[in-house]
Write an enzyme that holds these catalytic residues in place. Structure first.
Site, mmCIF file in Angstrom:
data_model
loop_
_atom_site.group_PDB
_atom_site.id
_atom_site.type_symbol
_atom_site.label_atom_id
_atom_site.label_comp_id
_atom_site.label_asym_id
_atom_site.label_seq_id
_atom_site.Cartn_x
_atom_site.Cartn_y
_atom_site.Cartn_z
ATOM 1 N N HIS A 58 0.802 -1.235 0.000
ATOM 2 C CA HIS A 58 0.000 0.000 0.000
ATOM 3 C C HIS A 58 0.828 1.276 0.000
ATOM 4 C CE1 HIS A 58 1.022 -0.229 4.238
ATOM 5 N NE2 HIS A 58 0.706 1.041 4.331
HETATM 6 C C1 UD1 Z 1 -1.804 5.388 6.391
HETATM 7 C C2 UD1 Z 1 -0.470 5.759 7.009
HETATM 8 C C3 UD1 Z 1 0.540 4.635 6.791
HETATM 9 C C4 UD1 Z 1 -0.013 3.299 7.249
HETATM 10 C C5 UD1 Z 1 -1.340 3.058 6.561
HETATM 11 C C6 UD1 Z 1 -1.965 1.754 6.989
HETATM 12 C C7 UD1 Z 1 0.000 8.185 6.962
HETATM 13 C C8 UD1 Z 1 0.851 9.228 6.345
HETATM 14 N N1 UD1 Z 1 0.086 6.967 6.417
HETATM 15 O O1 UD1 Z 1 -1.601 5.323 4.967
HETATM 16 O O2 UD1 Z 1 1.708 4.914 7.519
HETATM 17 O O3 UD1 Z 1 0.901 2.276 6.914
HETATM 18 O O4 UD1 Z 1 -2.221 4.145 6.904
HETATM 19 O O5 UD1 Z 1 -3.139 1.534 6.327
HETATM 20 O O6 UD1 Z 1 -0.685 8.457 7.915
HETATM 21 N N2 UD1 Z 1 -9.115 5.114 2.434
HETATM 22 C C9 UD1 Z 1 -10.357 4.523 2.406
HETATM 23 N N3 UD1 Z 1 -10.889 4.115 3.606
HETATM 24 C C10 UD1 Z 1 -10.274 4.269 4.774
HETATM 25 C C11 UD1 Z 1 -9.017 4.893 4.777
HETATM 26 C C12 UD1 Z 1 -8.444 5.304 3.609
HETATM 27 O O7 UD1 Z 1 -10.956 4.343 1.365
HETATM 28 O O8 UD1 Z 1 -10.821 3.866 5.813
HETATM 29 C C13 UD1 Z 1 -8.493 5.515 1.144
HETATM 30 C C14 UD1 Z 1 -8.779 6.947 0.785
HETATM 31 O O9 UD1 Z 1 -8.954 7.016 -0.593
HETATM 32 C C15 UD1 Z 1 -7.483 7.655 1.158
HETATM 33 C C16 UD1 Z 1 -6.436 6.575 0.919
HETATM 34 O O10 UD1 Z 1 -7.090 5.352 1.233
HETATM 35 O O11 UD1 Z 1 -7.280 8.815 0.423
HETATM 36 C C17 UD1 Z 1 -5.207 6.723 1.770
HETATM 37 O O12 UD1 Z 1 -5.548 6.844 3.151
HETATM 38 P P1 UD1 Z 1 -4.597 7.682 4.152
HETATM 39 O O13 UD1 Z 1 -5.114 7.631 5.535
HETATM 40 O O14 UD1 Z 1 -4.310 9.014 3.572
HETATM 41 O O15 UD1 Z 1 -3.194 6.928 4.080
HETATM 42 P P2 UD1 Z 1 -2.842 5.378 3.963
HETATM 43 O O16 UD1 Z 1 -2.295 5.132 2.614
HETATM 44 O O17 UD1 Z 1 -3.933 4.490 4.457
#
Ligand code: UD1
Length: 363
Positions: free
Chosen positions: A206
């Site tokens: 991811h």
């Molecule tokens: C975040 C953490 C990362 C961790 C990961 C575990 C930061 C900078 N990164 O990355 O260190 O390893 O979580 O999962 O904080 N989304 C959904 N549903 C959710 C959450 C996210 O659809 O419940 C999608 C959204 O489109 C979002 C994307 O995933 O824009 C990324 O989510 P985000 O929280 O920005 O970062 P992660 O890549 O999950």
């Protein structure tokens, strides 16, 4: 009565806070331990299932910030968390790990002169392209109590000139959860996906460096396709990865040996980790969990903030060179396994040590 607010935001935080919450319950006549969920992760499969599996109480505060750019997400958490801090006036704010919620809440507390506890301090990948590295360095800089999981963390903090009286080597709270829930694992997921113990590969990817570019994602799936001719592969897909696979028209479920599925809850994922012959990942936590369980792990990143998993554990850090990773995977499937040991103090008691130290400091 003292008051501590612990922060959770994203999936890797929940299993770190669960043992800390349990440890503070032993001191409930001295300290009120409250949980604030920022809502950085909000999908049922990225959040709620973890509260259920880990027997965490419903959060006392839910900020509901959701997704956004880094600045938007961090700023929204800060605005909402400040309101909670002004109302609740806790003695300590406790943050774990390195996600955006970690730095957002630390920074908010620091500006209000509330002391900060950072659990999993001192880890460094030395790669500022990782948003987590920025979050780690800055959170440590403003923390008052720094709890460290492995020796490299102690060295990094010393090198950065952090006052050593604030630093404590206590072990790994993520491993506390693993040790606590290991006997709850079962064969449910293996049955569901038609897998046999020690005869399948578990994949999680991811990180932006692996999944945000079409070129790298295409190469990764090419590699997985080839490896899947040797072993079944199970790949629970993170929302970020799924979004990109769809955008680049790479989502293809025709290969029955490469099973794509949605994110999996804590205990089910633990069962899958424990029984895997090999794990391919870019996660931080899975490098540690596989080391504890003695499961072979190939990390598809150029750096790791958790070097102990390579030094003494079963982890191999193979960068973004997929030829190298593919060869290493085939070696392992041919029986050339890397031996590993459990790192020092990863004994399931880190949270108890943390609670004991903090109670002493608060009194
Ligand atoms: C975040 C953490 C990362 C961790 C990961 C575990 C930061 C900078 N990164 O990355 O260190 O390893 O979580 O999962 O904080 N989304 C959904 N549903 C959710 C959450 C996210 O659809 O419940 C999608 C959204 O489109 C979002 C994307 O995933 O824009 C990324 O989510 P985000 O929280 O920005 O970062 P992660 O890549 O999950």
């Amino acid at each position: 009565m003292k008051k501590i607010i612990s922060v959770v935001g994203a999936r890797p935080n929940f299993m770190k806070i669960a043992p800390i919450h349990r440890a503070f319950l032993k001191y409930k006549d001295q300290v009120q331990h409250l949980i604030c969920h920022t809502g950085q992760h909000y999908d049922e499969k990225m959040s709620k299932v973890f509260f259920d599996d880990l027997e965490l109480p419903k959060p006392d505060f839910y900020l509901g910030v959701g997704s956004g750019s880094h600045a938007e997400q961090t700023a929204k958490v800060m605005i909402e968390f400040e309101k909670i801090l002004l109302k609740e006036k806790p003695d300590l704010v406790l943050v774990v790990g390195d996600v955006n919620s970690t730095i957002a809440c630390s920074l908010t507390a620091a500006k209000l002169h509330i002391k900060i506890v950072h659990v999993e301090a001192g880890l460094r990948s030395f790669d500022k392209n990782m948003p987590e590295e920025i979050n780690r360095v800055l959170t440590d800089r403003i923390s008052d109590y720094l709890f460290v999981t492995e020796k490299s963390g102690l060295e990094n903090l010393k090198h950065e000139g952090v006052d050593y009286s604030k630093v404590f080597f206590v072990g790994n709270v993520m491993i506390d959860s693993l040790a606590y829930y290991l006997n709850k694992t079962n064969g449910r997921m293996l049955d569901k996906f038609g897998l046999e113990p020690q005869n399948y590969i578990l994949v999680t990817l991811h990180r932006p460096s692996n999944v945000d570019s079409k070129e790298q994602l295409t190469k990764l799936f090419g590699m997985l396709d080839r490896i899947s001719q040797k072993r079944k592969i199970l790949f629970p897909i993170h929302p970020r990865t799924l979004k990109n696979l769809k955008e680049y028209s790479l989502l293809d479920e025709s290969n029955k040996n490469l099973i794509l599925t949605e994110p999996i809850g804590y205990i089910d994922f633990l069962s899958l980790t424990k029984n895997a012959e090999l794990i391919l990942t870019d996660s931080g936590g899975i490098q540690e969990e596989s080391t504890y369980l003695g499961v072979q792990c190939i990390t598809l990143r150029t750096s790791t903030e958790r070097p102990i998993t390579v030094e003494v554990g079963t982890n191999q850090l193979l960068g973004n060179d997929l030829d190298k990773a593919e060869n290493a995977a085939l070696e392992i499937l041919n029986g050339n396994r890397k031996p590993g040991k459990i790192p020092e103090l990863w004994d399931g008691k880190a949270a108890e040590r943390i609670a004991e130290i903090l109670i002493q400091k608060l009194n």
